[in-house]
Motif scaffolding. Structure first.
Motif, PDB file in Angstrom:
ATOM      1  N   LEU A 136      -2.066   1.354 -13.438  1.00 18.67           N
ATOM      2  CA  LEU A 136      -2.253   1.455 -14.738  1.00 18.67           C
ATOM      3  C   LEU A 136      -3.477   2.028 -14.869  1.00 18.67           C
ATOM      4  N   THR A 137      -4.518   1.862 -14.195  1.00 23.00           N
ATOM      5  CA  THR A 137      -5.888   2.468 -14.273  1.00 23.00           C
ATOM      6  C   THR A 137      -5.780   4.133 -14.121  1.00 23.00           C
ATOM      7  N   ALA A 138      -4.778   4.544 -13.214  1.00 15.66           N
ATOM      8  CA  ALA A 138      -4.638   5.883 -13.111  1.00 15.66           C
ATOM      9  C   ALA A 138      -3.842   6.374 -14.279  1.00 15.66           C
ATOM     10  N   ALA A 139      -3.004   5.720 -14.846  1.00 19.86           N
ATOM     11  CA  ALA A 139      -2.258   6.337 -15.875  1.00 19.86           C
ATOM     12  C   ALA A 139      -2.938   5.880 -17.127  1.00 19.86           C
TER      13      ALA A 139
ATOM     14  N   ALA B 208       1.404 -12.252  -4.329  1.00 21.21           N
ATOM     15  CA  ALA B 208       1.739 -11.898  -5.726  1.00 21.21           C
ATOM     16  C   ALA B 208       0.252 -11.252  -6.229  1.00 21.21           C
ATOM     17  N   VAL B 209      -0.946 -11.701  -5.960  1.00 23.74           N
ATOM     18  CA  VAL B 209      -2.080 -11.244  -6.147  1.00 23.74           C
ATOM     19  C   VAL B 209      -2.460  -9.938  -5.657  1.00 23.74           C
ATOM     20  N   GLN B 210      -2.016  -9.822  -4.158  1.00 27.44           N
ATOM     21  CA  GLN B 210      -2.025  -8.389  -3.911  1.00 27.44           C
ATOM     22  C   GLN B 210      -1.030  -7.344  -4.599  1.00 27.44           C
ATOM     23  N   ALA B 211       0.070  -7.498  -5.048  1.00 23.08           N
ATOM     24  CA  ALA B 211       1.002  -6.673  -5.804  1.00 23.08           C
ATOM     25  C   ALA B 211      -0.073  -6.565  -7.055  1.00 23.08           C
ATOM     26  N   ILE B 212      -0.493  -7.476  -7.498  1.00 21.10           N
ATOM     27  CA  ILE B 212      -1.112  -7.270  -8.905  1.00 21.10           C
ATOM     28  C   ILE B 212      -2.342  -6.175  -8.809  1.00 21.10           C
ATOM     29  N   ASP B 213      -2.920  -6.447  -7.632  1.00 23.59           N
ATOM     30  CA  ASP B 213      -4.158  -5.542  -7.282  1.00 23.59           C
ATOM     31  C   ASP B 213      -3.711  -3.820  -7.348  1.00 23.59           C
ATOM     32  N   ARG B 214      -2.469  -3.645  -6.911  1.00 27.35           N
ATOM     33  CA  ARG B 214      -2.015  -2.342  -6.902  1.00 27.35           C
ATOM     34  C   ARG B 214      -1.228  -1.932  -8.230  1.00 27.35           C
ATOM     35  N   ILE B 215      -0.803  -3.013  -8.898  1.00 33.73           N
ATOM     36  CA  ILE B 215      -0.319  -2.674 -10.226  1.00 33.73           C
ATOM     37  C   ILE B 215      -1.395  -2.299 -11.095  1.00 33.73           C
ATOM     38  N   GLN B 216      -2.725  -2.982 -11.144  1.00 31.93           N
ATOM     39  CA  GLN B 216      -3.743  -2.491 -11.912  1.00 31.93           C
ATOM     40  C   GLN B 216      -4.217  -1.259 -11.363  1.00 31.93           C
ATOM     41  N   GLU B 217      -4.110  -0.974 -10.141  1.00 31.68           N
ATOM     42  CA  GLU B 217      -4.518   0.468  -9.795  1.00 31.68           C
ATOM     43  C   GLU B 217      -3.664   1.464 -10.291  1.00 31.68           C
TER      44      GLU B 217
ATOM     45  N   LEU C 160      -8.478  -2.963 -20.692  1.00 32.34           N
ATOM     46  CA  LEU C 160      -8.897  -2.981 -21.930  1.00 32.34           C
ATOM     47  C   LEU C 160      -9.976  -2.112 -21.999  1.00 32.34           C
ATOM     48  N   ARG C 161     -11.186  -2.458 -21.202  1.00 31.49           N
ATOM     49  CA  ARG C 161     -12.362  -1.683 -21.330  1.00 31.49           C
ATOM     50  C   ARG C 161     -12.239  -0.307 -20.704  1.00 31.49           C
ATOM     51  N   LEU C 162     -10.879   0.190 -20.139  1.00 32.41           N
ATOM     52  CA  LEU C 162     -10.906   1.671 -19.953  1.00 32.41           C
ATOM     53  C   LEU C 162      -9.978   2.404 -21.181  1.00 32.41           C
ATOM     54  N   ALA C 163      -9.031   1.581 -21.726  1.00 35.13           N
ATOM     55  CA  ALA C 163      -8.221   1.980 -22.561  1.00 35.13           C
ATOM     56  C   ALA C 163      -8.708   2.613 -23.647  1.00 35.13           C
ATOM     57  N   ALA C 164      -8.356   3.797 -24.316  1.00 41.37           N
ATOM     58  CA  ALA C 164      -8.533   4.067 -25.474  1.00 41.37           C
ATOM     59  C   ALA C 164      -8.086   3.213 -26.734  1.00 41.37           C
TER      60      ALA C 164
ATOM     61  N   GLU D 296       0.914  -1.258   0.193  1.00 37.29           N
ATOM     62  CA  GLU D 296       0.034  -0.038  -0.015  1.00 37.29           C
ATOM     63  C   GLU D 296       0.872   1.248  -0.185  1.00 37.29           C
ATOM     64  N   LYS D 297       1.988   1.266   0.875  1.00 39.08           N
ATOM     65  CA  LYS D 297       2.774   2.449   0.841  1.00 39.08           C
ATOM     66  C   LYS D 297       3.528   2.643  -0.557  1.00 39.08           C
ATOM     67  N   ILE D 298       3.784   1.743  -1.009  1.00 41.68           N
ATOM     68  CA  ILE D 298       4.654   1.774  -2.509  1.00 41.68           C
ATOM     69  C   ILE D 298       3.610   2.453  -3.533  1.00 41.68           C
ATOM     70  N   SER D 299       2.280   1.594  -3.448  1.00 44.48           N
ATOM     71  CA  SER D 299       1.404   2.130  -4.283  1.00 44.48           C
ATOM     72  C   SER D 299       1.151   3.589  -4.191  1.00 44.48           C
ATOM     73  N   ARG D 300       0.964   3.919  -2.905  1.00 41.87           N
ATOM     74  CA  ARG D 300       0.566   5.339  -2.710  1.00 41.87           C
ATOM     75  C   ARG D 300       1.742   6.212  -3.307  1.00 41.87           C
ATOM     76  N   ASP D 301       2.825   6.042  -2.781  1.00 39.30           N
ATOM     77  CA  ASP D 301       4.019   6.680  -3.213  1.00 39.30           C
ATOM     78  C   ASP D 301       4.211   6.997  -4.929  1.00 39.30           C
ATOM     79  N   ALA D 302       3.803   5.802  -5.642  1.00 42.43           N
ATOM     80  CA  ALA D 302       3.787   5.838  -6.866  1.00 42.43           C
ATOM     81  C   ALA D 302       2.567   6.458  -7.621  1.00 42.43           C
ATOM     82  N   ALA D 303       1.644   6.559  -7.028  1.00 41.50           N
ATOM     83  CA  ALA D 303       0.385   7.431  -7.511  1.00 41.50           C
ATOM     84  C   ALA D 303       0.679   8.980  -7.389  1.00 41.50           C
ATOM     85  N   LYS D 304       1.738   9.453  -6.628  1.00 41.59           N
ATOM     86  CA  LYS D 304       1.894  10.797  -6.320  1.00 41.59           C
ATOM     87  C   LYS D 304       2.642  11.505  -7.920  1.00 41.59           C
ATOM     88  N   ILE D 305       3.502  10.333  -8.397  1.00 44.32           N
ATOM     89  CA  ILE D 305       4.077  10.852  -9.605  1.00 44.32           C
ATOM     90  C   ILE D 305       3.167  11.103 -10.753  1.00 44.32           C
TER      91      ILE D 305
END
Length: 447
Positions: free
Chosen positions: A341-344, A330-339, A403-407, A200-209
């Protein structure tokens, strides 16, 4: 909004444009150190002790002017009672610091070996740990000073030269603050032992970028290059560039400087680092330009968009290794990876432009593209998790959601990742029924 209109908007807003923040680099460098906050605490304790001594002298002088012997006696009695407490503080605080932080470092070492070496930076950057360490050391120094004052004055109310009442009171207050911070520190350290909290902490720091504002802009990469500057310095990872200083140099010369490597790249002497667009008014100060670069031993989150994904992928790979074999992590990490990429998915990528106070672009800085982020997120986890149905089901769910979100222009790399996932599962799982199960999308992996 249709896919075509979104594609046009993205093509015209392919540049993130922003003003430089002069102290952002310094702030990030200090956050990546563990010495600065304790040093400030020690200096602050020394200054506070001096101020308290002055206040003590002023209070005692006022009581003497008023010939308030009863007041002086009460101060001496209170100080005598606090003297034993302050002496205990001075003798025990440093030992407590050594024991507590030694155990913490052992715990952090175990966690880093379990998940990733880069997890250690979370402890180094943790504000609670720094505040606790600083408070402990400040209390120790202040208690020594108070103990010195308590033993230096007379206890006769008529002839007392120094009664450190305020100093003793502040020492006791510092102990209470240290105890409260210690409770918070234990809670924070225990949370770092939980992989979900680390992710969670890593994901929060990454989202700030990704929180940068973007607006339409144009940067002509084909513009004539008047010069290229090569790196001269110690080899290391490009941590950041002093944007404000570099923009001032470019403004004086009326040029645009293009930073060729990305933040996080490893620089070696002789590698090209800057391309100068436009003819400088005079000879460009090459040494001043190169001094705006900062290199170090490892990457940081400051301006490094891919570093958060890199750490999440590392945790997933460690969890999928035969030594750990923990696909749920690993699944927990993929959850944050998707989060992330969804923001990006709709974020302008490709290049970041910085401008001067007049609004003119002075620095162009390359960013990872959408394809690069997607490949970083999935290309290593996919083969490592092909034999774990929990992981492949979660990967498929993440890719289908993206895929549903991306242009339309960003869907190609996602479709390719789905094809590669199916091929990896086909090579690993022999039974057709098991393959169908492993390729069924599930946001919980295997709920």
């Amino acid at each position: 909004m249709t896919d075509s209109s979104r594609s046009v908007n993205r093509a015209t807003a392919q540049i993130a444009l922003r003003r430089p923040r002069p102290l952002s680099s310094l702030r990030e460098h200090l956050r990546d150190t563990f010495w600065f906050a304790p040093a400030v605490g020690l200096v602050g304790a020394a200054v506070l002790a001096g101020v308290c001594g002055i206040v003590d002298d002023a209070v005692l002088a006022r009581l003497r002017e008023q010939r308030d012997l009863a007041g002086i006696r009460s101060l001496i009695d209170w100080t005598a009672n606090a003297e034993a407490v302050v002496g205990t503080i001075a003798s025990g605080m440093l030992s407590l610091v050594g024991v507590v932080f030694s155990i913490s470092l052992v715990a952090v070492q175990i966690v880093s070996a379990q998940w990733s070496q880069r997890v250690v930076r979370l402890y180094v950057r943790d504000r609670t740990a720094k505040a606790t360490f600083s408070a402990f050391l400040a209390t120790f120094v202040f208690a020594l000073w108070a103990q010195f004052l308590n033993g230096g004055g007379s206890r006769d109310p008529a002839t007392a030269r120094e009664v450190p009442f305020v100093t003793s009171a502040v020492a006791v207050a510092l102990v209470l603050v240290s105890l409260m911070l210690f409770v918070a520190y234990v809670s924070t350290t225990v949370s770092l032992l939980r992989v979900s909290r680390v992710i969670e902490k890593i994901s929060r720091d990454a989202a700030k970028i990704l929180a940068l504002r973007s607006e339409p802009a144009v940067f002509d990469r084909t513009a004539p290059v008047s010069g290229t500057l090569a790196y001269r310095g110690r080899a290391g990872v490009l941590r950041d560039v002093h944007v404000a200083r570099l923009c001032r140099i470019a403004q004086r010369q009326q040029v645009v400087v293009h930073l060729l490597p990305r933040i996080g790249d490893y620089l070696v002497p002789g590698a090209p680092v800057f391309a100068v667009h436009g003819k400088p008014r005079s000879a460009l100060d090459e040494r001043a330009v190169l001094r705006t670069l900062n290199t170090g031993a490892e990457r940081t989150f400051h301006e490094d968009m891919g570093f958060g994904l890199r750490q999440l992928v590392d945790i997933a790979l460690k969890a999928l290794s035969p030594a750990v074999n923990d696909p749920t992590t690993a699944v927990q990490a993929i959850d944050r990876i998707q989060e992330f990429l969804t923001a990006a998915v709709d974020h302008p990528l490709g290049i970041l432009l910085h401008r001067d106070r007049a609004g003119a672009v002075r620095l162009a800085q390359d960013l990872p593209g959408w394809r690069g982020l997607v490949q970083l997120a999935f290309s290593e986890i996919r083969p490592a998790g092909a034999g774990h149905s929990q992981v492949t089901r979660r990967l498929r769910a993440a890719l289908e959601d993206l895929l549903r979100l991306a242009a339309h222009d960003r869907q190609g790399v996602l479709r390719r990742e789905l094809e590669l996932l199916e091929q990896a599962v086909a090579r690993t799982v022999a039974d057709e029924g098991e393959r169908d199960f492993a390729l069924t999308a599930d946001r919980q992996g295997i709920g």
